[in-house]
Design a protein around this motif. Sequence first.
Motif, PDB file in Angstrom:
ATOM      1  N   VAL A  68       1.108   5.296   0.563  1.00 30.64           N
ATOM      2  CA  VAL A  68       0.450   6.443   1.192  1.00 30.64           C
ATOM      3  C   VAL A  68       1.151   7.715   0.735  1.00 30.64           C
ATOM      4  CG1 VAL A  68      -0.220   7.521   3.367  1.00 30.64           C
ATOM      5  CG2 VAL A  68      -0.132   5.017   3.191  1.00 30.64           C
TER       6      VAL A  68
ATOM      7  N   LYS B 269       0.853  -1.187   0.000  1.00 27.76           N
ATOM      8  CA  LYS B 269       0.000   0.000   0.000  1.00 27.76           C
ATOM      9  C   LYS B 269       0.887   1.234   0.000  1.00 27.76           C
ATOM     10  CE  LYS B 269      -3.815   2.260   2.409  1.00 27.76           C
ATOM     11  NZ  LYS B 269      -4.756   2.190   3.563  1.00 27.76           N
TER      12      LYS B 269
ATOM     13  N   ASN C 229       5.457  13.990  13.343  1.00 26.35           N
ATOM     14  CA  ASN C 229       4.066  14.399  13.170  1.00 26.35           C
ATOM     15  C   ASN C 229       3.680  15.334  14.306  1.00 26.35           C
ATOM     16  OD1 ASN C 229       1.376  14.684  12.673  1.00 26.35           O
ATOM     17  ND2 ASN C 229       0.848  12.522  12.859  1.00 26.35           N
TER      18      ASN C 229
ATOM     19  N   LYS D 276       4.009   1.945  12.536  1.00 24.07           N
ATOM     20  CA  LYS D 276       4.140   1.045  11.392  1.00 24.07           C
ATOM     21  C   LYS D 276       5.573   1.057  10.850  1.00 24.07           C
ATOM     22  CE  LYS D 276      -0.223  -0.097  11.182  1.00 24.07           C
ATOM     23  NZ  LYS D 276      -1.112   0.527  10.214  1.00 24.07           N
TER      24      LYS D 276
ATOM     25  N   PRO E 214      -0.195  11.010   8.062  1.00 26.89           N
ATOM     26  CA  PRO E 214      -1.432  10.513   8.666  1.00 26.89           C
ATOM     27  C   PRO E 214      -1.177   9.634   9.890  1.00 26.89           C
ATOM     28  CG  PRO E 214      -0.912   9.251   6.705  1.00 26.89           C
ATOM     29  CD  PRO E 214       0.098  10.357   6.779  1.00 26.89           C
ATOM     30  N   GLU E 215      -2.139   9.596  10.769  1.00 32.09           N
ATOM     31  CA  GLU E 215      -2.019   8.815  12.000  1.00 32.09           C
ATOM     32  C   GLU E 215      -1.847   7.328  11.713  1.00 32.09           C
ATOM     33  OE1 GLU E 215      -4.317   8.342  16.312  1.00 32.09           O
ATOM     34  OE2 GLU E 215      -5.283   9.386  14.639  1.00 32.09           O
ATOM     35  N   LYS E 216      -2.351   6.862  10.580  1.00 34.28           N
ATOM     36  CA  LYS E 216      -2.272   5.429  10.278  1.00 34.28           C
ATOM     37  C   LYS E 216      -0.838   4.932  10.078  1.00 34.28           C
ATOM     38  CE  LYS E 216      -3.343   6.239   5.372  1.00 34.28           C
ATOM     39  NZ  LYS E 216      -4.338   5.978   4.297  1.00 34.28           N
ATOM     40  N   LEU E 217       0.131   5.850   9.972  1.00 30.43           N
ATOM     41  CA  LEU E 217       1.529   5.443   9.862  1.00 30.43           C
ATOM     42  C   LEU E 217       2.198   5.267  11.222  1.00 30.43           C
ATOM     43  CD1 LEU E 217       2.986   7.542   6.889  1.00 30.43           C
ATOM     44  CD2 LEU E 217       2.226   5.157   6.885  1.00 30.43           C
ATOM     45  N   HIS E 218       1.554   5.732  12.274  1.00 28.66           N
ATOM     46  CA  HIS E 218       2.145   5.637  13.599  1.00 28.66           C
ATOM     47  C   HIS E 218       2.332   4.168  13.985  1.00 28.66           C
ATOM     48  CE1 HIS E 218       1.126   9.902  15.194  1.00 28.66           C
ATOM     49  NE2 HIS E 218       1.273   9.911  13.880  1.00 28.66           N
TER      50      HIS E 218
ATOM     51  N   ASP F 242       5.484  10.766  17.179  1.00 26.39           N
ATOM     52  CA  ASP F 242       4.237  11.473  17.481  1.00 26.39           C
ATOM     53  C   ASP F 242       4.527  12.645  18.408  1.00 26.39           C
ATOM     54  OD1 ASP F 242       1.679  12.314  17.940  1.00 26.39           O
ATOM     55  OD2 ASP F 242       0.961  10.437  18.829  1.00 26.39           O
TER      56      ASP F 242
ATOM     57  N   LEU G  55       3.948   0.568   2.410  1.00 30.93           N
ATOM     58  CA  LEU G  55       3.717  -0.433   3.449  1.00 30.93           C
ATOM     59  C   LEU G  55       3.444  -1.778   2.828  1.00 30.93           C
ATOM     60  CD1 LEU G  55       1.896   2.368   4.355  1.00 30.93           C
ATOM     61  CD2 LEU G  55       2.055   1.116   6.492  1.00 30.93           C
TER      62      LEU G  55
END
Length: 211
Positions: free
Chosen positions: A4, A2, A108, A184, A178-182, A80, A209
């Motif tokens: 991003v 995926k 971020n 990862k 984006p938060e979805k990378l935290h 973060d 990813l």
Amino acid sequence: MKIVDLTYMINENMPVFPGSEKPKFENIGVLEKDGFDEKKITIYSHTGTHMDAPRHILADSKGLDDFSPEKFIGKGIVVDARGKSDITLELLSKYETEIEKSDFVLINTGWDRYWGEDRYYRGFPTMTIEAAQWIACKKIKGLGIDAISVDPVDSSALPNHNILLKKEILIIENLKIPEKLHGKEFLFSALPLKVENSDGSPIRAVAILEI
């Protein structure tokens, strides 16, 4: 896998660093008239999501064109820093294990929520000198942030730029993280234009990813 996208769109109405000119697009060829579309683009080298080379502020140092493509791709980690007024050594050191295994550290701050507003240019968190010196001792290729600069907009000394670029740690600014990378693991790619004597360049930054 995926992919991003971490990059802002470039257009004539986008935010730019105070004092810079916005991009300009001029139609040179029009499909219906000339049989092809082509645009003349006038743009600063530090527009939008972009990368700073050491040459940006340091005399007799490397431009982006002096680095091999491997310099612009590697393992990434997100720190973060949302809700923080400063990016401190205490915060960064919590990620030391992950940083030691990474090539790019992306911070971020949550400041991308102000993209397009006047507030985007002021009050964003930046690293303390202690934090910048600590991260500069790590064997990373680059540091990115979701703000317009790693130093305050009104800074003339640019301490964080100097600390990082002297170690040839590339700086990436105006990211969307984006938060979805935290938490990862991902491959970060930020290839600049191959321009001679390049002090900086817009980039297409992405996180890749595995699914």
